[in-house]
Design a protein around this motif. Structure first.
Motif, mmCIF file in Angstrom:
data_model
loop_
_atom_site.group_PDB
_atom_site.id
_atom_site.type_symbol
_atom_site.label_atom_id
_atom_site.label_comp_id
_atom_site.label_asym_id
_atom_site.label_seq_id
_atom_site.Cartn_x
_atom_site.Cartn_y
_atom_site.Cartn_z
ATOM 1 N N ARG A 398 19.147 27.086 -15.087
ATOM 2 C CA ARG A 398 19.246 28.534 -14.956
ATOM 3 C C ARG A 398 18.872 28.962 -13.545
ATOM 4 O O ARG A 398 18.021 28.352 -12.908
ATOM 5 C CB ARG A 398 18.322 29.210 -15.971
ATOM 6 N N GLY A 400 16.977 30.515 -10.577
ATOM 7 C CA GLY A 400 15.572 30.826 -10.399
ATOM 8 C C GLY A 400 14.619 29.939 -11.171
ATOM 9 O O GLY A 400 13.417 30.191 -11.199
ATOM 10 N N GLN A 401 15.142 28.872 -11.775
ATOM 11 C CA GLN A 401 14.322 27.975 -12.592
ATOM 12 C C GLN A 401 14.147 26.631 -11.891
ATOM 13 O O GLN A 401 15.077 26.126 -11.253
ATOM 14 C CB GLN A 401 14.981 27.763 -13.957
ATOM 15 N N HIS A 413 9.963 23.303 -17.720
ATOM 16 C CA HIS A 413 10.827 24.306 -17.104
ATOM 17 C C HIS A 413 10.022 25.563 -16.843
ATOM 18 O O HIS A 413 9.257 26.000 -17.706
ATOM 19 C CB HIS A 413 12.013 24.649 -18.007
ATOM 20 N N ALA A 415 10.215 29.466 -14.307
ATOM 21 C CA ALA A 415 10.776 30.279 -13.234
ATOM 22 C C ALA A 415 9.895 30.098 -12.005
ATOM 23 O O ALA A 415 8.683 30.324 -12.061
ATOM 24 C CB ALA A 415 10.831 31.741 -13.654
ATOM 25 N N GLU A 418 12.423 27.835 -5.086
ATOM 26 C CA GLU A 418 12.783 26.464 -4.715
ATOM 27 C C GLU A 418 11.820 25.854 -3.705
ATOM 28 O O GLU A 418 11.722 24.630 -3.602
ATOM 29 C CB GLU A 418 14.218 26.405 -4.174
ATOM 30 N N VAL A 440 4.995 29.261 -17.494
ATOM 31 C CA VAL A 440 5.021 30.237 -16.408
ATOM 32 C C VAL A 440 3.965 29.831 -15.386
ATOM 33 O O VAL A 440 2.939 29.231 -15.726
ATOM 34 C CB VAL A 440 4.738 31.668 -16.920
ATOM 35 N N SER A 447 2.563 31.256 -6.444
ATOM 36 C CA SER A 447 3.531 31.883 -7.346
ATOM 37 C C SER A 447 4.116 33.161 -6.751
ATOM 38 O O SER A 447 5.005 33.760 -7.343
ATOM 39 C CB SER A 447 2.859 32.196 -8.693
#
Length: 448
Positions: A398, A400-401, A413, A415, A418, A440, A447
């Motif tokens: 996906r 942004g993942q 996984h 969000a 990169e 998350v 982050s």
């Protein structure tokens, strides 16, 4: 200025284990100076290498089926005025030797797992239509001495072979015959390769061997791990595949004391029945295996245990299979690999009486896998609510993942930007599936 010559195209198809993945990477390395660049399509290749595995039933026939398709591609290239060289490498090459070229004349080269460093020479000889075409009987030391110390890792994790071969002679296995006796690389060479990988951004290495914990350098695998743990930038170390017979006290202590050594251990047991284990020539019992698991967990209580299982081994009775299920219930595996027994020609088990019917093997495998899947889901679910350090490896499916690995080798996984690829980031786990976790990023500078 004359135009550069077009790169030759190399297609490698890899079968089987992590060792073969590593070997395929090194084949690409040794062929790069000859101008070979990887392609993802065999019909686009000037050189096709099948890096084969001999473990599973019908592995050899799958290779011959693939060679039949390649023969047609080679003929089509020739009709268009081009050329294609076909090489068979790996364990089927070692086991079958010249028989491969007899059965499929389209094959130009047969290269055993200890001889792929000679591919450039063999290809040159093949192109001149003379010289040897078979290179299956070389010592592993010659292979590693001939390989360049330079590698081009494809990501932030990498495999690193430290040991080859096997002296255990399990009755179901062809590895002692196709990979030869146990042999260990010098620690200095391993450290140099690991340093070079770290300099190129690799953060995690997985040490490989048919019996990796039989590593025979000074101090054994534990000393090697401690040595590699001192390399700047190398944050995580794993190893596979282990044998219970070689799980010594020093290695168990390393799991307790070396923070870079991840809390994940692949320790195949194969069966839970002592009668079957004896027939397999495993040289351990169910009781000794369970005692070993107890010692390991005492040293590292959070360790995730993985294993291998074979169902339907010759002579396996229902009571033997139930003992395997009992073993699984007692250990509690984070993940495991399970297979139906398959007869490998030339192995002692292939001639044993009491070969189990295919439908019985299938039913037992289904029952075992249901239990193992249940345990893996439970282990993953237990991570929900925890914050785990995740090494992000690549973009996810996906936008942004990112996808990374937990210390327990679970895919995670989340969000994330990169720029965090190659970073170890705290991730709060909010969901679990059978084979992966979702989380998350914990609030913090990374982050933002």
């Amino acid at each position: 200025m004359s135009a550069a010559a077009p790169a030759k195209r190399l297609y490698i198809k890899t079968y089987g284990c992590q060792m073969n993945v590593y070997d395929s990477e090194r084949m690409a390395d040794v062929l790069a100076p000859l101008g070979y660049a990887l392609t993802e399509r065999p019909d686009d290749a000037d050189l096709v290498v099948l890096n084969t595995c001999h473990i599973r039933e019908k592995a050899t026939e799958k290779v011959y089926s693939e060679l039949g398709q390649l023969k047609r591609l080679k003929a089509a290239r020739g009709a268009d005025g081009g050329a294609m060289t076909i090489a068979v490498a790996g364990c089927v090459a070692q086991a079958e030797g010249e028989e491969i070229m007899r059965r499929q004349p389209a094959v130009d080269l047969v290269v055993g797992p200890q001889a792929y460093h000679r591919l450039p020479e063999l290809i040159a000889r093949s192109h001149r239509a003379r010289g040897e075409r078979l290179a299956a009987d070389f010592a592993p030391q010659a292979k590693f001495d001939a390989l360049s110390s330079e590698r081009r890792p494809s990501g932030v994790t990498a495999f690193l072979t430290v040991q080859e071969g096997c002296d255990k002679f399990c009755t179901f296995c062809v590895v002692p015959y196709t990979r030869g006796a146990e042999w260990s690389r010098p620690a200095e060479a391993i450290e140099a390769e690991a340093c070079a990988l770290a300099d190129q951004g690799v953060r995690e290495v997985t040490l490989l061997g048919q019996n990796v914990n039989a590593y025979a350098g000074e101090g054994g695998l534990a000393a090697l791990i401690r040595r590699l743990a001192r390399i700047e930038g190398l944050e995580r170390i794993r190893y596979t595949t282990s044998h219970p017979r070689d799980m010594d006290e020093a290695l168990i202590v390393a799991h307790a004391e070396v923070p870079q050594l991840m809390p994940y251990l692949h320790l195949p047991v194969q069966a839970g029945s002592d009668r079957v284990l004896k027939a397999m020539n495993r040289a351990h019992t169910a009781e000794s295996y369970l005692a070993l698991i107890g010692k390991i967990r005492a040293a590292r209580p959070d360790i995730a245990i993985s294993g291998d299982f074979i169902v339907g081994f010759p002579g396996e009775r229902e009571a033997d299979f139930e003992a395997t299920l009992d073993m699984v219930r007692e250990v509690g595996y984070a993940q495991a690999f399970s297979f139906k027994y398959s007869r490998r020609p030339g192995t002692p088990a292939a001639a044993l009486p009491g070969q189990v019917a295919e439908d019985v093997k299938e039913a037992r495998l289904h029952r075992l896998q249901a239990l193992l899947d249940e345990q893996q889901r439970a282990f993953n679910a237990a991570q929900t609510g925890r914050t785990l350090p995740v090494l992000f490896e690549k973009p996810g499916r996906r936008p942004g993942q990112l996808v990374g690995r937990s210390p327990y080798l679970q895919a995670v996984h989340a969000a994330a930007p990169e720029r965090l690829i190659g970073e170890i980031v705290p991730v709060r786990i909010e969901g679990a599936a059978g084979h992966s976790l979702a989380g998350v990023l914990e609030a913090g500078p990374e982050s933002a």
